[in-house]
Design a protein around this motif. Structure first.
Motif, PDB file in Angstrom:
ATOM      1  N   UNK A  58      46.001  34.756  41.073  1.00 39.83           N
ATOM      2  CA  UNK A  58      45.299  35.917  41.602  1.00 39.83           C
ATOM      3  C   UNK A  58      45.628  37.206  40.863  1.00 39.83           C
ATOM      4  N   UNK A  59      46.342  37.134  39.772  1.00 42.74           N
ATOM      5  CA  UNK A  59      46.689  38.341  39.021  1.00 42.74           C
ATOM      6  C   UNK A  59      46.328  38.171  37.553  1.00 42.74           C
ATOM      7  N   UNK A  60      46.068  39.292  36.912  1.00 38.74           N
ATOM      8  CA  UNK A  60      45.745  39.276  35.485  1.00 38.74           C
ATOM      9  C   UNK A  60      46.127  40.622  34.887  1.00 38.74           C
ATOM     10  N   UNK A  61      46.413  40.616  33.590  1.00 46.34           N
ATOM     11  CA  UNK A  61      46.647  41.845  32.851  1.00 46.34           C
ATOM     12  C   UNK A  61      45.647  41.893  31.703  1.00 46.34           C
ATOM     13  N   UNK A  62      44.880  42.973  31.636  1.00 42.27           N
ATOM     14  CA  UNK A  62      43.853  43.105  30.604  1.00 42.27           C
ATOM     15  C   UNK A  62      44.041  44.412  29.855  1.00 42.27           C
ATOM     16  N   UNK A  63      43.862  44.367  28.538  1.00 35.96           N
ATOM     17  CA  UNK A  63      43.916  45.562  27.701  1.00 35.96           C
ATOM     18  C   UNK A  63      42.507  45.935  27.262  1.00 35.96           C
ATOM     19  N   UNK A  64      42.209  47.223  27.278  1.00 32.17           N
ATOM     20  CA  UNK A  64      40.897  47.721  26.864  1.00 32.17           C
ATOM     21  C   UNK A  64      41.116  48.789  25.798  1.00 32.17           C
ATOM     22  N   UNK A  65      40.661  48.511  24.590  1.00 32.29           N
ATOM     23  CA  UNK A  65      40.734  49.473  23.484  1.00 32.29           C
ATOM     24  C   UNK A  65      39.507  50.361  23.598  1.00 32.29           C
ATOM     25  N   UNK A  66      39.707  51.672  23.658  1.00 31.98           N
ATOM     26  CA  UNK A  66      38.622  52.593  23.959  1.00 31.98           C
ATOM     27  C   UNK A  66      38.551  53.758  22.982  1.00 31.98           C
ATOM     28  N   UNK A  67      37.378  54.315  22.884  1.00 29.07           N
ATOM     29  CA  UNK A  67      37.204  55.641  22.308  1.00 29.07           C
ATOM     30  C   UNK A  67      36.596  56.509  23.393  1.00 29.07           C
ATOM     31  N   UNK A  68      36.872  57.810  23.333  1.00 29.15           N
ATOM     32  CA  UNK A  68      36.386  58.687  24.376  1.00 29.15           C
ATOM     33  C   UNK A  68      35.886  60.008  23.822  1.00 29.15           C
ATOM     34  N   UNK A  69      35.035  60.661  24.594  1.00 32.36           N
ATOM     35  CA  UNK A  69      34.558  62.003  24.280  1.00 32.36           C
ATOM     36  C   UNK A  69      35.001  62.923  25.396  1.00 32.36           C
ATOM     37  N   UNK A  70      35.640  64.040  25.037  1.00 26.00           N
ATOM     38  CA  UNK A  70      36.120  64.979  26.048  1.00 26.00           C
ATOM     39  C   UNK A  70      35.961  66.402  25.541  1.00 26.00           C
ATOM     40  N   UNK A  71      35.616  67.311  26.434  1.00 21.80           N
ATOM     41  CA  UNK A  71      35.490  68.708  26.065  1.00 21.80           C
ATOM     42  C   UNK A  71      34.293  69.355  26.724  1.00 21.80           C
TER      43      UNK A  71
ATOM     44  N   UNK B  76      45.951  49.512  29.600  1.00 26.02           N
ATOM     45  CA  UNK B  76      46.421  48.222  30.107  1.00 26.02           C
ATOM     46  C   UNK B  76      46.320  48.246  31.626  1.00 26.02           C
ATOM     47  N   UNK B  77      45.496  47.374  32.174  1.00 18.50           N
ATOM     48  CA  UNK B  77      45.278  47.327  33.621  1.00 18.50           C
ATOM     49  C   UNK B  77      45.870  46.052  34.209  1.00 18.50           C
ATOM     50  N   UNK B  78      46.691  46.235  35.234  1.00 20.12           N
ATOM     51  CA  UNK B  78      47.177  45.096  36.006  1.00 20.12           C
ATOM     52  C   UNK B  78      46.203  44.906  37.168  1.00 20.12           C
ATOM     53  N   UNK B  79      45.593  43.734  37.217  1.00 18.73           N
ATOM     54  CA  UNK B  79      44.546  43.459  38.188  1.00 18.73           C
ATOM     55  C   UNK B  79      45.000  42.438  39.233  1.00 18.73           C
ATOM     56  N   UNK B  80      44.396  42.532  40.409  1.00 21.26           N
ATOM     57  CA  UNK B  80      44.687  41.596  41.495  1.00 21.26           C
ATOM     58  C   UNK B  80      43.366  41.159  42.119  1.00 21.26           C
ATOM     59  N   UNK B  81      43.282  39.890  42.474  1.00 22.61           N
ATOM     60  CA  UNK B  81      42.073  39.372  43.112  1.00 22.61           C
ATOM     61  C   UNK B  81      42.110  39.753  44.587  1.00 22.61           C
ATOM     62  N   UNK B  82      41.245  40.695  44.977  1.00 22.04           N
ATOM     63  CA  UNK B  82      41.230  41.219  46.347  1.00 22.04           C
ATOM     64  C   UNK B  82      39.790  41.199  46.861  1.00 22.04           C
ATOM     65  N   UNK B  83      39.550  40.520  47.964  1.00 17.97           N
ATOM     66  CA  UNK B  83      38.217  40.527  48.555  1.00 17.97           C
ATOM     67  C   UNK B  83      37.147  39.987  47.635  1.00 17.97           C
ATOM     68  N   UNK B  84      37.446  38.912  46.927  1.00 19.05           N
ATOM     69  CA  UNK B  84      36.489  38.250  46.031  1.00 19.05           C
ATOM     70  C   UNK B  84      36.105  39.099  44.825  1.00 19.05           C
TER      71      UNK B  84
END
Length: 286
Positions: A205-218, A236-244
């Motif tokens: 019920x748990x997972x760790x996922x990494x997301x490489x991103x670019x962003x625009x700010x200003x 890096x997001x630590x995820x949990x399976x909650x409510x399907x």
């Protein structure tokens, strides 16, 4: 996450060890205006390494605002994505897999992800987009985004911390009005675009996922002193399976990997504002 030091002169990386007994989150705010980077339509001159002042939103997240200071800095390289993880199969291509994307939405954010690696990657990417949006800067939309993307057990505490962090003084420093809206004639930009994803750990019920991103700010628009700049970071997001569905338990953000800047001409403030208003964002589900 704790925002006890959010207005200090701490390093720009934000971390969080969990939402039960959270570690401190440190945020370095911009030291001053970045100047108008749109002048003459020419690419602004920068040092070998721009100093990025990051405002982490949810543990990390993103969200936020980075301003490039043109002053000098050390020449150390940007930190990487945080290691290769334990995914023995190696990174999967971020491309069409033949599996139909999710069709559900919760508060405008995709939902109903599969309980597998692809579902965890898709959830992490979509949540990064939402948490890096300008909606995080106004109270009502911030509450909706956080409740949709996070484990319910963490939401109330986290919202209290975020409401305190997005104080009138902070919003003024970013260039926004007290209610989080942009001044008349200007367009506030905060967008996150995932470039690639990978699951580094999967266990029931748990997972760790990494997301490489670019962003625009200003801030885009005529007369802006905080021009829209591009940033690169890995969440890096630590995820949990909650409510399907997958929900965020905790997250961290690190700078980079950052590619070498190209030779594109910097667009005018008006061109940037029109592009932001004319092009909608994407959701990521595969």
């Amino acid at each position: 996450m704790s925002f006890g030091d959010e207005h200090g002169n701490d390093p720009g990386r934000t971390t969080d060890d969990g939402f039960g007994g959270m570690g401190q989150t440190r945020t370095r705010l911009p030291d001053g205006g970045a100047g108008d980077g749109y002048g003459g339509g020419r690419r602004p001159q920068r040092s070998s390494r721009s100093l990025i002042a990051m405002v982490g939103v949810v543990v990390l997240l993103i969200a936020a605002i980075a301003f490039a200071n043109r002053g000098g800095g050390d020449d150390t390289g940007a930190s990487g994505a945080g290691g290769g993880g334990d995914n023995a199969s190696g990174p999967e291509p971020t491309a069409a897999s033949g599996v139909k994307p999710v069709t559900g939405k919760n508060g405008g954010i995709p939902s109903g992800f599969a309980k597998d690696e692809q579902g965890a990657e898709s959830a992490a990417a979509n949540y990064a987009v939402a948490l890096g949006s300008d909606g995080m800067f106004t109270p009502d939309s911030r509450q909706q985004i956080v409740r949709t993307t996070h484990d319910p057990a963490a939401v109330d505490t986290l919202l209290g911390q975020l409401d305190a962090a997005y104080s009138p003084a902070f919003l003024k420093n970013v260039g926004l009005n007290d209610d989080g809206t942009a001044p008349s004639g200007l367009t506030f930009v905060s967008r996150t675009m995932p470039v690639g994803t990978k699951v580094t750990e999967m266990n029931g019920d748990t997972a760790t996922a990494e997301v490489w991103c670019t962003g625009l700010v200003g801030m885009a628009g005529e007369g802006s002193t905080k021009p829209v700049t591009a940033t690169w970071f890995t969440i890096t997001e630590k995820l949990k399976w909650v409510g399907d569905d997958w929900k965020i338990v905790s997250s961290t953000q690190s700078e980079g990997p950052t590619p070498v800047n190209g030779d594109n001409r910097a667009s005018s403030a008006d061109e940037i504002a029109k592009a932001v208003e004319g092009y909608g964002g994407f959701t990521y589900a595969r």
